[in-house]
Design a protein around this motif. Structure first.
Motif, short mmCIF file in Angstrom:
data_model
loop_
_atom_site.label_atom_id
_atom_site.label_comp_id
_atom_site.label_asym_id
_atom_site.label_seq_id
_atom_site.Cartn_x
_atom_site.Cartn_y
_atom_site.Cartn_z
N ILE A 154 3.18 -2.26 -13.32
CA ILE A 154 3.44 -1.56 -12.34
C ILE A 154 2.51 -1.69 -10.89
N GLN A 155 1.03 -1.58 -11.51
CA GLN A 155 0.12 -1.69 -10.26
C GLN A 155 0.31 -3.03 -9.54
N ARG A 156 0.62 -4.22 -10.26
CA ARG A 156 0.96 -5.53 -9.48
C ARG A 156 2.07 -5.38 -8.28
N ILE A 157 3.10 -4.45 -8.83
CA ILE A 157 4.15 -4.22 -8.04
C ILE A 157 4.00 -3.35 -6.65
N VAL A 158 3.43 -2.20 -7.28
CA VAL A 158 2.75 -1.34 -6.07
C VAL A 158 2.01 -1.81 -5.05
N GLU A 159 1.14 -2.92 -5.38
CA GLU A 159 0.13 -3.55 -4.29
C GLU A 159 0.95 -4.64 -3.67
N ASP A 160 2.06 -5.39 -4.23
CA ASP A 160 2.58 -6.31 -3.72
C ASP A 160 3.78 -5.87 -2.74
N VAL A 161 4.27 -4.74 -3.01
CA VAL A 161 5.42 -4.18 -2.10
C VAL A 161 4.70 -3.35 -1.03
N VAL A 162 3.83 -2.52 -1.18
CA VAL A 162 3.14 -1.69 -0.27
C VAL A 162 1.89 -2.46 0.77
N GLY A 163 1.47 -3.57 0.14
CA GLY A 163 0.68 -4.27 0.76
C GLY A 163 -0.67 -3.51 0.78
N LYS A 164 -1.26 -2.98 0.15
CA LYS A 164 -2.16 -2.29 0.08
C LYS A 164 -3.01 -2.04 -1.44
N PRO A 165 -4.10 -2.09 -1.43
CA PRO A 165 -4.98 -1.84 -2.81
C PRO A 165 -4.19 -0.82 -3.43
N PHE A 166 -4.12 -0.73 -4.91
CA PHE A 166 -3.61 0.24 -5.58
C PHE A 166 -4.18 1.79 -5.49
N GLU A 167 -5.45 1.61 -5.37
CA GLU A 167 -6.33 3.06 -5.17
C GLU A 167 -5.96 3.67 -3.96
N ILE A 168 -5.90 2.76 -2.74
CA ILE A 168 -5.37 3.46 -1.38
C ILE A 168 -3.99 4.01 -1.61
N VAL A 169 -3.26 3.13 -2.17
CA VAL A 169 -1.85 3.94 -2.31
C VAL A 169 -1.64 5.35 -3.02
N MET A 170 -2.43 5.22 -4.23
CA MET A 170 -2.57 6.57 -4.85
C MET A 170 -3.21 7.53 -4.18
#
Length: 422
Positions: free
Chosen positions: A151-167
């Motif tokens: 899930i973390q890989r998908i979030v970073e790949d799709v949004v284009g930002k580090p996971f911690e920034i997205v959260m």
């Protein structure tokens, strides 16, 4: 706290949608004599999954992700192992632990050491197993930390930002969680960070471990921030999204939460365990009540169970009601028969439990969960109960006469034979 060797603890109680208790007890850093406060940061362990899930759901509401689309369409910067089954894996399956993905349950990496990249963890490094499917997707519940890594890989790949920034953007800021982060911490970053303590009440070497997968266990937070999260879930989060999260997919797990109760008594909850931290949060959906307990010790589970049982009894909440069982005394000769190591293979995973004498009783040790101990009490010569969580532990024999440890009436652990030396 003294009895269980838990140096520090933070507690928040919510009633009718308002915080009625927010307090820290004990020591955060024993070598600096820093006490636990309402601003003390703890590693939340798997409670991180409960934060990851609404973040993903919010991305779904924005049309950035689709929970029911084949994840092959999202992953760009990692090679997902070939799915040997005809049924595709979806984000909904990963969030609900029904994807068929194996589980990695390694303790992480000391804070004074470098943490491998997410791809290295997913590919398998050290004691981490490579991410792979061992069960047909969607068929059964199978808890998987590595699934949340995908899930973390998908979030970073799709949004284009580090996971911690997205959260930060999707959960922490909207929910006013000003002291929470998925960023890995180093000693010296923040004096509010509590050290981790082992079962003897001693500081864990390196002060704490950083999780290899942020989405599954890398959250740093306070009890107050988790209370804000819970109240937002109860009051502000969209009803459609909340309903998705608290509707069990398989077993009692929804999207990022365990679920119990029905109709007007539905509660959502999650525990969290990292090296030196043990935590729990639970809340009613309708009533606006809840409890968060964070501890900085491997033995914290024993303590938070007592605390939540007490709070539930005091308020007549059905969170974790105390149960009384009539126990019996068993001859030590009978107890000794059950002492040994027991193993269970599920898919590609091997789970190991150990049973030892504990005075005039038995205790069960989970060798895969940092040697977590479960004190057992006898209801008969073959039926025992874990006095912390009430789990059933029974001893039976198979057709060949081998002793089987039956956990929770469904998991059959076979005793490992020991070779006696001449």
């Amino acid at each position: 706290m003294e009895h269980y060797k838990v140096p520090g603890i933070a507690i928040v109680i919510i009633k009718d949608g308002k915080i009625v208790l927010n307090k820290g007890y004990g020591i955060s850093r024993s070598d600096d004599s820093i006490r636990v406060s309402t601003k003390t940061l703890f590693q939340a362990g798997s409670i991180a999954k409960s934060i990851t899930a609404p973040g993903v759901i919010r991305l779904g509401e924005k049309g950035i992700l689709d929970l029911d689309r084949n994840i092959d369409e999202y992953i760009k910067n990692w090679n997902l192992p070939k799915n040997p089954y005809k049924k595709p894996v979806t984000l909904r399956m990963l969030l609900s632990h029904t994807s068929g993905m194996i589980n990695n349950n390694y303790k992480g990496f000391p804070q004074n050491e470098d943490v491998p990249s997410l791809n290295m963890v997913l590919d398998g490094i050290g004691k981490y197993k490579p991410a792979q499917l061992d069960t047909v997707p969607g068929v059964r519940y199978q808890y998987s930390n590595v699934g949340y890594g995908v899930i973390q890989r998908i979030v970073e790949d799709v949004v284009g930002k580090p996971f911690e920034i997205v959260m930060e953007e999707e959960v922490f800021m909207p929910f006013d969680m000003t002291h929470s982060t998925f960023e890995r911490r180093r000693k010296g970053n923040d004096e509010n960070i509590s050290y981790a303590y082992n079962r003897k009440g001693e500081i864990v070497p390196g002060y704490w471990y950083n999780a290899g997968i942020k989405a599954s266990g890398g959250l740093w937070t306070t009890a107050e921030d988790l209370a804000k999260f819970m109240m937002n879930m109860q009051q502000e989060f969209s009803k459609r999204a909340l309903l998705e999260m608290i509707t069990p997919v398989k077993a009692t797990y929804g999207l990022g939460f365990n679920v119990k109760g029905e109709k007007d008594t539905v509660a959502f909850y999650h525990s969290g365990k990292n090296v030196g931290y043990t935590n729990f949060m639970i809340g009613y959906v309708q009533q606006g009540d809840g409890v968060i307990v964070l501890t900085n010790a491997d033995n914290g589970g024993y303590l938070f169970s007592e605390i939540i049982r007490g709070i539930s009894d005091l308020n007549q909440w059905d969170f974790m009601k105390p149960k009384e069982l009539e126990t019996v005394n068993i001859k030590k000769e009978v107890l000794d028969v059950y002492v040994g190591t027991y193993e269970l293979t599920l898919g590609v995973d091997l789970y190991t439990l150990k049973v030892e004498r504990d005075g005039s009783h038995l205790k069960l040790i989970d060798l895969d969960e940092n040697n977590e101990e479960y004190p057992l009490r006898a209801l008969s010569e073959t039926k025992f109960r874990d006095i912390n969580d009430g789990e059933k532990v029974d001893f039976i024999k198979d057709k060949e006469g081998n002793i089987i440890l039956l956990w929770d009436e469904q998991y059959r652990f076979k005793r490992k034979e020991t070779v006696k030396e001449n």
